[in-house]
Design a protein around this motif. Structure first.
Motif, PDB file in Angstrom:
ATOM      1  N   ASP A  18       0.853  -1.188   0.000  1.00  0.00           N
ATOM      2  CA  ASP A  18       0.000   0.000   0.000  1.00  0.00           C
ATOM      3  C   ASP A  18       0.892   1.242   0.000  1.00  0.00           C
ATOM      4  O   ASP A  18       2.070   1.163   0.338  1.00  0.00           O
ATOM      5  CB  ASP A  18      -0.903   0.080   1.238  1.00  0.00           C
ATOM      6  CG  ASP A  18      -1.593  -1.228   1.562  1.00  0.00           C
ATOM      7  OD1 ASP A  18      -2.034  -1.897   0.615  1.00  0.00           O
ATOM      8  OD2 ASP A  18      -1.677  -1.573   2.753  1.00  0.00           O
ATOM      9  N   MET A  19       0.297   2.368  -0.367  1.00  0.00           N
ATOM     10  CA  MET A  19       0.988   3.648  -0.227  1.00  0.00           C
ATOM     11  C   MET A  19       0.000   4.699   0.236  1.00  0.00           C
ATOM     12  O   MET A  19      -1.176   4.678  -0.146  1.00  0.00           O
ATOM     13  CB  MET A  19       1.640   4.086  -1.542  1.00  0.00           C
ATOM     14  CG  MET A  19       2.913   3.353  -1.882  1.00  0.00           C
ATOM     15  SD  MET A  19       3.779   4.107  -3.285  1.00  0.00           S
ATOM     16  CE  MET A  19       4.292   5.680  -2.592  1.00  0.00           C
ATOM     17  N   THR A  20       0.491   5.604   1.060  1.00  0.00           N
ATOM     18  CA  THR A  20      -0.303   6.750   1.490  1.00  0.00           C
ATOM     19  C   THR A  20       0.454   8.010   1.102  1.00  0.00           C
ATOM     20  O   THR A  20       1.646   8.134   1.382  1.00  0.00           O
ATOM     21  CB  THR A  20      -0.543   6.727   3.011  1.00  0.00           C
ATOM     22  OG1 THR A  20      -1.238   5.529   3.350  1.00  0.00           O
ATOM     23  CG2 THR A  20      -1.362   7.910   3.456  1.00  0.00           C
ATOM     24  N   ILE A  21      -0.235   8.931   0.456  1.00  0.00           N
ATOM     25  CA  ILE A  21       0.384  10.159  -0.047  1.00  0.00           C
ATOM     26  C   ILE A  21      -0.278  11.360   0.622  1.00  0.00           C
ATOM     27  O   ILE A  21      -1.498  11.445   0.698  1.00  0.00           O
ATOM     28  CB  ILE A  21       0.231  10.288  -1.576  1.00  0.00           C
ATOM     29  CG1 ILE A  21       0.702   9.002  -2.280  1.00  0.00           C
ATOM     30  CG2 ILE A  21       0.979  11.502  -2.094  1.00  0.00           C
ATOM     31  CD1 ILE A  21       2.169   8.718  -2.131  1.00  0.00           C
ATOM     32  N   VAL A  22       0.541  12.276   1.122  1.00  0.00           N
ATOM     33  CA  VAL A  22       0.044  13.538   1.677  1.00  0.00           C
ATOM     34  C   VAL A  22       0.709  14.672   0.911  1.00  0.00           C
ATOM     35  O   VAL A  22       1.942  14.755   0.864  1.00  0.00           O
ATOM     36  CB  VAL A  22       0.362  13.660   3.184  1.00  0.00           C
ATOM     37  CG1 VAL A  22      -0.194  14.966   3.732  1.00  0.00           C
ATOM     38  CG2 VAL A  22      -0.204  12.485   3.945  1.00  0.00           C
ATOM     39  N   THR A  23      -0.081  15.525   0.285  1.00  0.00           N
ATOM     40  CA  THR A  23       0.469  16.648  -0.472  1.00  0.00           C
ATOM     41  C   THR A  23       0.678  17.843   0.452  1.00  0.00           C
ATOM     42  O   THR A  23      -0.036  18.030   1.434  1.00  0.00           O
ATOM     43  CB  THR A  23      -0.465  17.050  -1.619  1.00  0.00           C
ATOM     44  OG1 THR A  23      -1.742  17.419  -1.088  1.00  0.00           O
ATOM     45  CG2 THR A  23      -0.636  15.899  -2.598  1.00  0.00           C
TER      46      THR A  23
END
Length: 648
Positions: A100-105
């Motif tokens: 999985d990946m979690t991205i926060v801009t």
């Protein structure tokens, strides 16, 4: 001074800076943990990635964070992880586990760098460089919420109103500086309650360590002057303080007030001693931190010197974890961001090597400090000498660490052979209890491993159940039941490194059998347990008898290094248990039984004590007497009486 960033939405810690609901993208991968499945999961994320700055988290199949990284352009950075052939072995292993990946801009790359440090501190991922010794540093707090400011040691969140000076490398550095402040400026160190209840000066006044503002021995204006002098001293402006003390000493001598002149003389000597006792001379640096890195045989040490106002406030060695196959400049860069996540950055940071993102790190730290922070690599002059001194200290600390690790590793290997363990233990837990006639009973657990004592893993246990006074078996039962129940809940598959490889119990055959029975009831049968008893001659060190399951017993030669190690472990557990018990007992001695009565606040408690004299007198008072106490209504009197007399 530390400033809370709550009012700035573009700073870490503000509520709306990083909105995960708005800026987070999560995709779930599936399949067995292998490289192909990891690349597939990352490519699925790439389809939705924006070309913006941000932070990404690599997650494994269970959702645990493997790695936290930041990027100026997320799409470009994450794409690199799909080009497996160009990745080092360490990152290939990470990609193979990624599902999985979690991205926060974020708005800027500096914001992403700050958020990355926050998340690394929070999740402690397996593939990030970690600052292992991340306990809070001590500061000196000069309070500003009292007419006569108090100076004291402070550790933890900086919420109290006042000026904070630090960080100091150790509690010893703070103590020596506080002693100097008391001798030099005679500032009070007592609590507000102690201050307000004084009718005559305390001992510190008699030994010339306090000016006794509590009983009016110094005016408000004169005390304020002392506070200003202390601030100048802590800010490194001691020359003016020294000149003023010399002038005051001369004036007192001229007036033939030799006693006062002697006071100024002693204060001047204390100042001269402090100025001459610096092991690192950093005049002209002002506020700055110095960092140097040493590496050998795959291990890394980072040495830090803390300079404030040109004064050395101590130094400390750090040994970051997860540094294998990571370039040294990246190790130092990651260390700096995690270090300054807890500590306010100074104006200047000196490093011994060029950092690939030094300008970005300086920008991020400037944003956090709300002022300019400069990172430089001195090439010549006095600052270069400071760097060289820090590097020498780093090399020496690393040599000591490696020598200790080698010795410790050999001892753990011998321990595995003696106690018939499958392999050298990586986590040893030692338990002990402490009480006085069954009162204030506490349990204690210490932890040790190849690197020595792991003090951040120590645990205290307040004995809560109705254990018979003096029942050591009952106390040990409660401690172990609570310990292993928590382990089963938080780490059922034993992958977090929190399960012990060996339990050492202070006791003989009876204690060992009781512990084995408790462990069996908990469903834990594969954790080795050894009892350590003092043997037939209790007063002689080296006569310990080790009790193993099945009734086996063994002893070690009195000069055995392994015996010395086990004695150290047992003594450390005993020290920690005794200290925990003393803290609990001291707290119980200062706690009134009135605190436990529902509805009794500070004002009513004060009124009752003023009327009856003691809490015991309140407890034994008749209902009519309670009703006549000032500020106590009939309903409240009945409530107090019923609390102490539940049957009548």
């Amino acid at each position: 001074m530390d400033r809370t960033p709550a009012g700035r939405p573009d700073l870490p810690g503000s509520g709306d800076r990083f909105n995960e609901e708005r800026a987070t993208y999560a995709l779930r991968g599936d399949g067995a943990p292998d490289l192909e499945a990891g690349v597939k999961a990352i490519r699925n994320v790439l389809k939705t990635l924006p070309a913006r700055p941000g932070v990404y988290r690599m997650l494994d199949a269970r959702g645990d964070v493997l790695y936290v990284g930041k990027a100026r352009v997320l799409k470009n950075r994450v794409t690199n992880y799909t080009q497996v052939a160009k990745l080092p072995k360490r990152l290939q292993r990470m990609v193979a586990q990624t599902r999985d990946m979690t991205i926060v801009t974020t708005r800027t790359e500096a914001e992403a760098l700050l958020l990355e440090a926050q998340l690394i501190k929070r999740f402690r991922p397996a593939f990030n460089v970690l600052l292992r010794d991340d306990k809070s540093f001590p500061f000196i707090l000069l309070r500003e919420d009292h007419p006569f400011p108090q100076v004291r040691k402070h550790r933890g969140a900086r919420r109290a109103k006042g000026q904070y000076f630090g960080p100091f490398a150790s509690a010893g550095s703070v103590t020596s500086t506080l002693n100097a402040l008391q001798k030099l400026f005679l500032l009070r160190s007592c609590s507000d309650s102690f201050f307000s209840n004084r009718t005559r000066p305390c001992l510190l006044y008699q030994i010339r360590r306090c000016s006794a503002p509590c009983v009016g021995r110094i005016s408000d204006a004169d005390y304020a002057d002392l506070v200003d002098d202390a601030k100048q001293f802590l800010a490194g402006k001691s020359t003016g303080v020294q000149a003023r003390l010399g002038k005051q000493m001369a004036e007192a001598a001229e007036k033939r007030d030799f006693e006062l002149a002697a006071v100024y003389r002693d204060r001047l000597r204390a100042l001269t001693y402090v100025q001459g006792s610096q092991t690192v001379h950093a005049e002209g640096l002002g506020d700055g931190d110095i960092f140097a890195l040493a590496s050998k045989a795959g291990q890394i040490c980072i040495q830090a010197f803390f300079i404030r106002g040109g004064q050395n406030w101590g130094h400390r060695s750090f040994f970051p974890a997860h540094t294998a196959d990571v370039p040294e400049d990246e190790v130092l860069a990651g260390f700096l961001m995690q270090f300054y996540e807890e500590v306010p950055p100074p104006k200047r940071i000196l490093v011994d090597r060029r950092l690939g993102e030094s300008e970005l790190i300086a920008e991020a730290l400037s944003e956090r400090a709300e002022r300019k922070v400069e990172i430089s690599q001195p090439q010549r002059g006095d600052r270069r000498k400071l760097i060289d001194q820090a590097r020498r200290n780093a090399e020496e600390a690393l040599d000591r660490r490696m020598a200790e690790s080698t010795t410790q590793g050999k001892l753990l290997q011998e321990m595995a052979e003696v106690f018939e363990l499958p392999e050298p233990p990586q986590r040893i837990e030692v338990y002990d209890n402490s009480h006085i006639m069954g009162t204030n009973a506490t349990g204690a657990m210490i932890v040790a491993g190849p690197e020595g004592f792991r003090k951040n893993a120590y645990r205290k246990f307040n004995i809560k159940s109705g254990v018979t006074p003096g029942d050591d078996f009952g106390m040990m039962r409660e401690v172990l039941e609570r310990r292993f129940a928590r382990l089963e809940k938080e780490d059922p598959d034993r992958s977090g490194g929190e399960w012990p490889d060996l339990l050492l119990i202070d006791g003989g055959k009876g204690q060992l059998n009781a512990v084995l029975e408790i462990m069996e009831e908990q469903g834990v049968s594969d954790v080795p347990v050894v009892g350590v008893a003092k043997g037939p001659h209790h007063g002689r060190e080296g006569r310990e008898v080790f009790h193993l399951p099945g009734g086996r017993e063994l002893t070690l030669p009195v000069n055995s290094p392994l015996l010395f190690l086990i004695q150290r472990l047992r003594d450390e557990a005993h020290r920690f248990a005794i200290g925990t018990h003393r803290q609990k007992r001291a707290k119980s001695l200062t706690t009134s039984t009135l605190n436990e009565v529902p509805g009794i606040g500070p004002n009513r408690k004060r009124a009752l004590l003023m009327h009856f004299g003691t809490a015991r007198a309140v407890k034994s008072a008749a209902l009519d007497d309670l009703e006549r106490a000032p500020g106590i209504s009939k309903a409240m009197a009945r409530q107090i009486y019923d609390y102490f007399h539940p049957r009548g």
